[in-house]
Design a protein around this motif. Structure first.
Motif, PDB file in Angstrom:
ATOM      1  N   PHE A 171      44.664  19.782  41.538  1.00 25.78           N
ATOM      2  CA  PHE A 171      43.239  20.130  41.520  1.00 25.78           C
ATOM      3  C   PHE A 171      43.050  21.628  41.737  1.00 25.78           C
ATOM      4  N   PHE A 172      43.709  22.193  42.749  1.00 24.70           N
ATOM      5  CA  PHE A 172      43.547  23.618  43.029  1.00 24.70           C
ATOM      6  C   PHE A 172      44.162  24.493  41.947  1.00 24.70           C
ATOM      7  N   VAL A 173      45.301  24.100  41.416  1.00 25.14           N
ATOM      8  CA  VAL A 173      45.932  24.886  40.348  1.00 25.14           C
ATOM      9  C   VAL A 173      45.065  24.869  39.093  1.00 25.14           C
ATOM     10  N   LEU A 174      44.543  23.695  38.756  1.00 25.47           N
ATOM     11  CA  LEU A 174      43.677  23.613  37.578  1.00 25.47           C
ATOM     12  C   LEU A 174      42.376  24.386  37.790  1.00 25.47           C
ATOM     13  N   SER A 175      41.844  24.360  39.003  1.00 25.79           N
ATOM     14  CA  SER A 175      40.631  25.123  39.286  1.00 25.79           C
ATOM     15  C   SER A 175      40.869  26.615  39.096  1.00 25.79           C
ATOM     16  N   LEU A 176      41.984  27.114  39.599  1.00 32.18           N
ATOM     17  CA  LEU A 176      42.314  28.526  39.409  1.00 32.18           C
ATOM     18  C   LEU A 176      42.546  28.864  37.942  1.00 32.18           C
ATOM     19  N   ALA A 177      43.246  27.987  37.237  1.00 27.94           N
ATOM     20  CA  ALA A 177      43.514  28.234  35.818  1.00 27.94           C
ATOM     21  C   ALA A 177      42.219  28.250  35.017  1.00 27.94           C
ATOM     22  N   LEU A 178      41.321  27.312  35.298  1.00 28.61           N
ATOM     23  CA  LEU A 178      40.041  27.290  34.588  1.00 28.61           C
ATOM     24  C   LEU A 178      39.218  28.533  34.890  1.00 28.61           C
ATOM     25  N   THR A 179      39.249  28.984  36.128  1.00 27.35           N
ATOM     26  CA  THR A 179      38.505  30.198  36.486  1.00 27.35           C
ATOM     27  C   THR A 179      39.066  31.413  35.774  1.00 27.35           C
ATOM     28  N   LEU A 180      40.388  31.548  35.750  1.00 30.04           N
ATOM     29  CA  LEU A 180      41.006  32.704  35.092  1.00 30.04           C
ATOM     30  C   LEU A 180      40.791  32.676  33.581  1.00 30.04           C
ATOM     31  N   LEU A 181      40.889  31.486  32.972  1.00 27.81           N
ATOM     32  CA  LEU A 181      40.673  31.399  31.524  1.00 27.81           C
ATOM     33  C   LEU A 181      39.223  31.640  31.145  1.00 27.81           C
ATOM     34  N   ALA A 182      38.302  31.183  31.960  1.00 26.90           N
ATOM     35  CA  ALA A 182      36.889  31.391  31.657  1.00 26.90           C
ATOM     36  C   ALA A 182      36.495  32.854  31.824  1.00 26.90           C
ATOM     37  N   SER A 183      37.076  33.535  32.810  1.00 30.99           N
ATOM     38  CA  SER A 183      36.721  34.938  33.021  1.00 30.99           C
ATOM     39  C   SER A 183      37.423  35.862  32.040  1.00 30.99           C
ATOM     40  N   ARG A 184      38.518  35.413  31.454  1.00 32.22           N
ATOM     41  CA  ARG A 184      39.250  36.265  30.509  1.00 32.22           C
ATOM     42  C   ARG A 184      38.452  36.471  29.233  1.00 32.22           C
ATOM     43  N   GLY A 185      37.644  35.486  28.834  1.00 28.67           N
ATOM     44  CA  GLY A 185      36.882  35.593  27.596  1.00 28.67           C
ATOM     45  C   GLY A 185      35.693  36.530  27.696  1.00 28.67           C
ATOM     46  N   SER A 186      35.186  36.778  28.897  1.00 25.06           N
ATOM     47  CA  SER A 186      34.011  37.643  29.029  1.00 25.06           C
ATOM     48  C   SER A 186      34.448  39.077  29.271  1.00 25.06           C
ATOM     49  N   GLU A 187      33.539  39.990  28.942  1.00 25.51           N
ATOM     50  CA  GLU A 187      33.835  41.401  29.148  1.00 25.51           C
ATOM     51  C   GLU A 187      33.648  41.755  30.620  1.00 25.51           C
ATOM     52  N   ALA A 188      34.444  42.676  31.093  1.00 28.79           N
ATOM     53  CA  ALA A 188      34.316  43.133  32.475  1.00 28.79           C
ATOM     54  C   ALA A 188      33.348  44.304  32.510  1.00 28.79           C
ATOM     55  N   SER A 189      32.076  44.006  32.501  1.00 28.81           N
ATOM     56  CA  SER A 189      31.063  45.053  32.564  1.00 28.81           C
ATOM     57  C   SER A 189      29.961  44.613  33.506  1.00 28.81           C
ATOM     58  N   SER A 190      29.279  45.577  34.049  1.00 29.82           N
ATOM     59  CA  SER A 190      28.215  45.265  34.983  1.00 29.82           C
ATOM     60  C   SER A 190      26.905  45.089  34.231  1.00 29.82           C
ATOM     61  N   VAL A 191      25.915  44.602  34.929  1.00 30.36           N
ATOM     62  CA  VAL A 191      24.601  44.397  34.330  1.00 30.36           C
ATOM     63  C   VAL A 191      23.970  45.738  33.983  1.00 30.36           C
ATOM     64  N   VAL A 192      24.200  46.753  34.801  1.00 29.38           N
ATOM     65  CA  VAL A 192      23.636  48.070  34.556  1.00 29.38           C
ATOM     66  C   VAL A 192      24.195  48.657  33.262  1.00 29.38           C
ATOM     67  N   ASP A 193      25.461  48.413  32.979  1.00 29.42           N
ATOM     68  CA  ASP A 193      26.054  48.919  31.740  1.00 29.42           C
ATOM     69  C   ASP A 193      25.426  48.256  30.514  1.00 29.42           C
ATOM     70  N   ARG A 194      25.041  47.012  30.635  1.00 28.26           N
ATOM     71  CA  ARG A 194      24.460  46.297  29.497  1.00 28.26           C
ATOM     72  C   ARG A 194      22.984  46.600  29.300  1.00 28.26           C
ATOM     73  N   MET A 195      22.307  47.201  30.281  1.00 30.26           N
ATOM     74  CA  MET A 195      20.865  47.437  30.186  1.00 30.26           C
ATOM     75  C   MET A 195      20.508  48.691  29.397  1.00 30.26           C
ATOM     76  N   LYS A 196      21.424  49.544  29.124  1.00 34.03           N
ATOM     77  CA  LYS A 196      21.182  50.802  28.406  1.00 34.03           C
ATOM     78  C   LYS A 196      20.159  51.653  29.162  1.00 34.03           C
ATOM     79  N   VAL A 197      20.496  52.009  30.375  1.00 32.50           N
ATOM     80  CA  VAL A 197      19.602  52.752  31.258  1.00 32.50           C
ATOM     81  C   VAL A 197      19.373  54.167  30.737  1.00 32.50           C
ATOM     82  N   GLU A 198      20.303  54.722  29.994  1.00 32.68           N
ATOM     83  CA  GLU A 198      20.177  56.103  29.517  1.00 32.68           C
ATOM     84  C   GLU A 198      19.009  56.270  28.556  1.00 32.68           C
TER      85      GLU A 198
END
Length: 138
Positions: free
Chosen positions: A61-88
């Protein structure tokens, strides 16, 4: 595809873990009824098997939980909300200006220009009589 397969396996492991935990004997005697001492499997042997199975399923259960978390986060970009808002692109001078007044909307031709008002509510006094009503005072 892999994420869906792991998620399905994770749900099956969760169901099996719930079943094994419910089968174990607790202090007050739960669902798990161990066999007699002369049977094929003694109560101690059954508890050892259930304990070992619980540890294996818990680890899965714990190994699968970690694997699912790592696989789900790998598909998304590592950016913050401020970077996506185009504050400039925001003009700070326009942010501090008072809003410009707008003219009230003109009614459509052929309609009443009088404002809508709600009728005065009537309050029935139970002590005054059956048919008498009085206007309410807000």
């Amino acid at each position: 595809m892999l994420l869906g397969l792991l998620l399905t396996f994770h749900v099956l492991v969760c169901i099996a873990l719930i079943a094994v935990v419910l089968l174990q004997r607790s202090e007050g005697g739960a669902l798990g009824m161990g066999g007699g001492p002369t049977g094929f499997m003694t109560a101690r042997g059954a508890s050892d098997l259930l304990t070992r199975t619980t540890w294996i399923l818990g680890t899965l259960f714990f190994v699968l939980s970690l694997a699912l978390t790592l696989l789900a986060s790998r598909g998304s970009e590592a950016s913050s909300v401020v970077d996506r808002m185009k504050v400039e692109s925001i003009d700070l001078n326009k942010l501090n200006q008072p809003p410009t007044p707008t003219a009230p909307a003109e009614p459509a031709p052929g309609t009443d220009a009088a404002p809508l008002t709600a009728p005065t509510p009537q309050v029935r006094d139970p002590f005054a009589g059956a048919g008498e009503t009085q206007p309410s005072n807000p």
